[in-house]
Design a protein around this motif. Sequence first.
Motif, PDB file in Angstrom:
ATOM      1  N   ILE A  88      73.975 -25.616  34.424  1.00 41.08           N
ATOM      2  CA  ILE A  88      73.627 -26.024  33.057  1.00 41.08           C
ATOM      3  C   ILE A  88      74.411 -25.175  32.055  1.00 41.08           C
ATOM      4  O   ILE A  88      74.939 -25.686  31.065  1.00 41.08           O
ATOM      5  CB  ILE A  88      72.103 -25.883  32.818  1.00 41.08           C
ATOM      6  CG1 ILE A  88      71.327 -26.874  33.686  1.00 41.08           C
ATOM      7  CG2 ILE A  88      71.780 -26.098  31.337  1.00 41.08           C
ATOM      8  CD1 ILE A  88      69.812 -26.608  33.739  1.00 41.08           C
ATOM      9  N   SER A  89      74.520 -23.870  32.312  1.00 39.62           N
ATOM     10  CA  SER A  89      75.227 -23.044  31.326  1.00 39.62           C
ATOM     11  C   SER A  89      76.710 -23.381  31.290  1.00 39.62           C
ATOM     12  O   SER A  89      77.331 -23.305  30.229  1.00 39.62           O
ATOM     13  CB  SER A  89      74.946 -21.549  31.512  1.00 39.62           C
ATOM     14  OG  SER A  89      75.405 -21.105  32.744  1.00 39.62           O
ATOM     15  N   CYS A  90      77.280 -23.819  32.417  1.00 44.45           N
ATOM     16  CA  CYS A  90      78.678 -24.288  32.370  1.00 44.45           C
ATOM     17  C   CYS A  90      78.792 -25.531  31.489  1.00 44.45           C
ATOM     18  O   CYS A  90      79.706 -25.650  30.660  1.00 44.45           O
ATOM     19  CB  CYS A  90      79.197 -24.621  33.768  1.00 44.45           C
ATOM     20  SG  CYS A  90      79.622 -23.167  34.728  1.00 44.45           S
ATOM     21  N   THR A  93      78.442 -24.582  27.825  1.00 46.71           N
ATOM     22  CA  THR A  93      79.580 -23.849  27.253  1.00 46.71           C
ATOM     23  C   THR A  93      80.826 -24.739  27.175  1.00 46.71           C
ATOM     24  O   THR A  93      81.671 -24.524  26.316  1.00 46.71           O
ATOM     25  CB  THR A  93      79.901 -22.550  28.027  1.00 46.71           C
ATOM     26  OG1 THR A  93      80.006 -22.860  29.409  1.00 46.71           O
ATOM     27  CG2 THR A  93      78.853 -21.478  27.810  1.00 46.71           C
ATOM     28  N   GLU A  94      80.929 -25.746  28.034  1.00 49.30           N
ATOM     29  CA  GLU A  94      82.011 -26.722  27.829  1.00 49.30           C
ATOM     30  C   GLU A  94      81.736 -27.531  26.568  1.00 49.30           C
ATOM     31  O   GLU A  94      82.631 -27.797  25.770  1.00 49.30           O
ATOM     32  CB  GLU A  94      82.129 -27.678  29.029  1.00 49.30           C
ATOM     33  CG  GLU A  94      82.894 -27.088  30.190  1.00 49.30           C
ATOM     34  CD  GLU A  94      83.394 -28.145  31.169  1.00 49.30           C
ATOM     35  OE1 GLU A  94      83.042 -29.339  31.052  1.00 49.30           O
ATOM     36  OE2 GLU A  94      84.162 -27.769  32.079  1.00 49.30           O
ATOM     37  N   LEU A  95      80.463 -27.896  26.403  1.00 46.86           N
ATOM     38  CA  LEU A  95      80.070 -28.714  25.252  1.00 46.86           C
ATOM     39  C   LEU A  95      80.342 -27.988  23.943  1.00 46.86           C
ATOM     40  O   LEU A  95      80.853 -28.559  22.988  1.00 46.86           O
ATOM     41  CB  LEU A  95      78.578 -29.023  25.388  1.00 46.86           C
ATOM     42  CG  LEU A  95      77.948 -30.051  24.482  1.00 46.86           C
ATOM     43  CD1 LEU A  95      78.336 -31.449  24.931  1.00 46.86           C
ATOM     44  CD2 LEU A  95      76.417 -29.928  24.537  1.00 46.86           C
ATOM     45  N   LEU A 243      75.615 -18.164  32.958  1.00 48.51           N
ATOM     46  CA  LEU A 243      76.868 -17.485  32.611  1.00 48.51           C
ATOM     47  C   LEU A 243      76.607 -16.185  31.867  1.00 48.51           C
ATOM     48  O   LEU A 243      77.376 -15.239  31.990  1.00 48.51           O
ATOM     49  CB  LEU A 243      77.734 -18.413  31.752  1.00 48.51           C
ATOM     50  CG  LEU A 243      78.712 -19.291  32.512  1.00 48.51           C
ATOM     51  CD1 LEU A 243      79.490 -20.169  31.538  1.00 48.51           C
ATOM     52  CD2 LEU A 243      79.686 -18.442  33.325  1.00 48.51           C
ATOM     53  N   ASP A 244      75.519 -16.120  31.098  1.00 46.20           N
ATOM     54  CA  ASP A 244      75.187 -14.842  30.435  1.00 46.20           C
ATOM     55  C   ASP A 244      74.936 -13.761  31.472  1.00 46.20           C
ATOM     56  O   ASP A 244      75.363 -12.624  31.311  1.00 46.20           O
ATOM     57  CB  ASP A 244      73.931 -14.988  29.545  1.00 46.20           C
ATOM     58  CG  ASP A 244      74.270 -15.645  28.220  1.00 46.20           C
ATOM     59  OD1 ASP A 244      75.475 -15.699  27.878  1.00 46.20           O
ATOM     60  OD2 ASP A 244      73.343 -16.115  27.536  1.00 46.20           O
TER      61      ASP A 244
END
Length: 321
Positions: A88-90, A93-95, A243-244
Motif C-alpha cells: 500500500i505504501s508503494c 508514494t507512486e500516487l 516504506l516509512d
Amino acid sequence: MRRAQVYRWQIPMDAGVVLRERRLKTRDGLFVHLQQGEKQGWGEVSPLPGFSLESLDDAQAALLSWVNAWRDGASPVLPDVPSAAFGISCALTELDGTLPEAADYRAAPLCSGDPDELFAALAAMPGEKVAKVKVGLYEAVRDGMVVNLLLEAIPDLRLRLDANRAWTPLKAQQFAKYVNPVYRDRIAFMEEPCKTRDDSRAFAQETGIAIAWDESLREADFEFIAEPGVSAVVIKPTLTGSLDKVREQVAAAHALGLTAVISSSIESSLGLTQLARIAAWLTPNTIPGLDTLNLMQAQLVRRWPDNTLPLVDVEGLEPLL
Ligand SMILES: O=C(O)CCC(=O)C1=CC=C[C@@H](O)[C@@H]1C(=O)O
Ligand SMILES: [Mg+2]
C-alpha cells in the motif's frame, strides 16, 4: 474521484526453488492499483511463505479493508501486516510522486548451486563486481572450496554469502578453514552463518569474516547497534512493512556505519522494479540484492529491463473488486 482495484495472481516458479526446506512451486500474491484524478499508483502485496508471518489470505483481508476505506474517501492507517503495509505504501508514494522513478537495476547475481553460471553473469557485469552465493545447502567444506575458487579466479570480485542460519559453530569453522585468509576481506559479508546470533558473532570474531543480519531484523529483540564483525543489514521491505519503516531501518543502519542492502523477498517483476527504485533512492551506493526474477517463469505488468521472460499484463490478472 478515487478508484481502486486489487488483483490476485500466481506465477509458476522454476523447478528447483526451495525455501526453508519447502519447494516453492508457485509464487502467489496481490497487486493494489490506486487512482485519483489523473494520478495512479501500484503496489505489490506478496507475503513470502516460510519468511512472512502472515498468510496470503491474512494479507488479502487487510488489503481489501484498507482499499475499501480509502476508496470511500477516508485516510485509513496502514495495516499492521508487513506485506500489505509495504504494498500500500508503494502505491501511495507512486500516487503522490514521492517514490522516485530512477532505479538501480544492478542486481548482485545470485548463485545457489553451480559456480560456473556465476562466471558468465559476472563477465557481463559492468563496474563493481559483487555476487551472492548461497551456502549451507551442501557440505560446508564444498562451500568453502567454491568461495575460495571464485575469489581466486576473479580478483576484483567481492562476495556476499548467505547461510540462512544453517550452521553449527563447528560447520561454520569447517567452511572458514577452506577460505584462504588473504581472501577473507573480499567477503563483503556472510548473512546469518549460525543458528544463534551469539554463535554468528563468535564466527565473525574468530574468522575475521564480516557478518550481516537478515532474519534477525524481524525478531522482537533485535536492536540496531554497532558491533565488531557486523558490517551490514539486509532489509527485505515485504517482510519489514511500510516504506516509512524501511526508511527508518536504512537510516538507523547508516547512522551506525553499517551497509544497508535492499533485498528481494522473491517479488514479481512489478515489486522488484519498485525495490530497484527504493534502492536507488535510499541506498544509492549499495548494489541491491534483487536477482530473483529468473526463479520465476513470467513477469507481471512491468518489465525488468532486458529480461526476456514473457510478460502478463493487467488484462491477464484476476480482479477482486
Ligand atoms: O538477497 C539477495 O541477493 C536475493 C534474495 C535472497 O537471497 C533471499 C530472498 C528470500 C529468501 C531467501 O531465500 C534469501 C535470503 O535469505 O536472503
Ligand atoms: Mg538472507
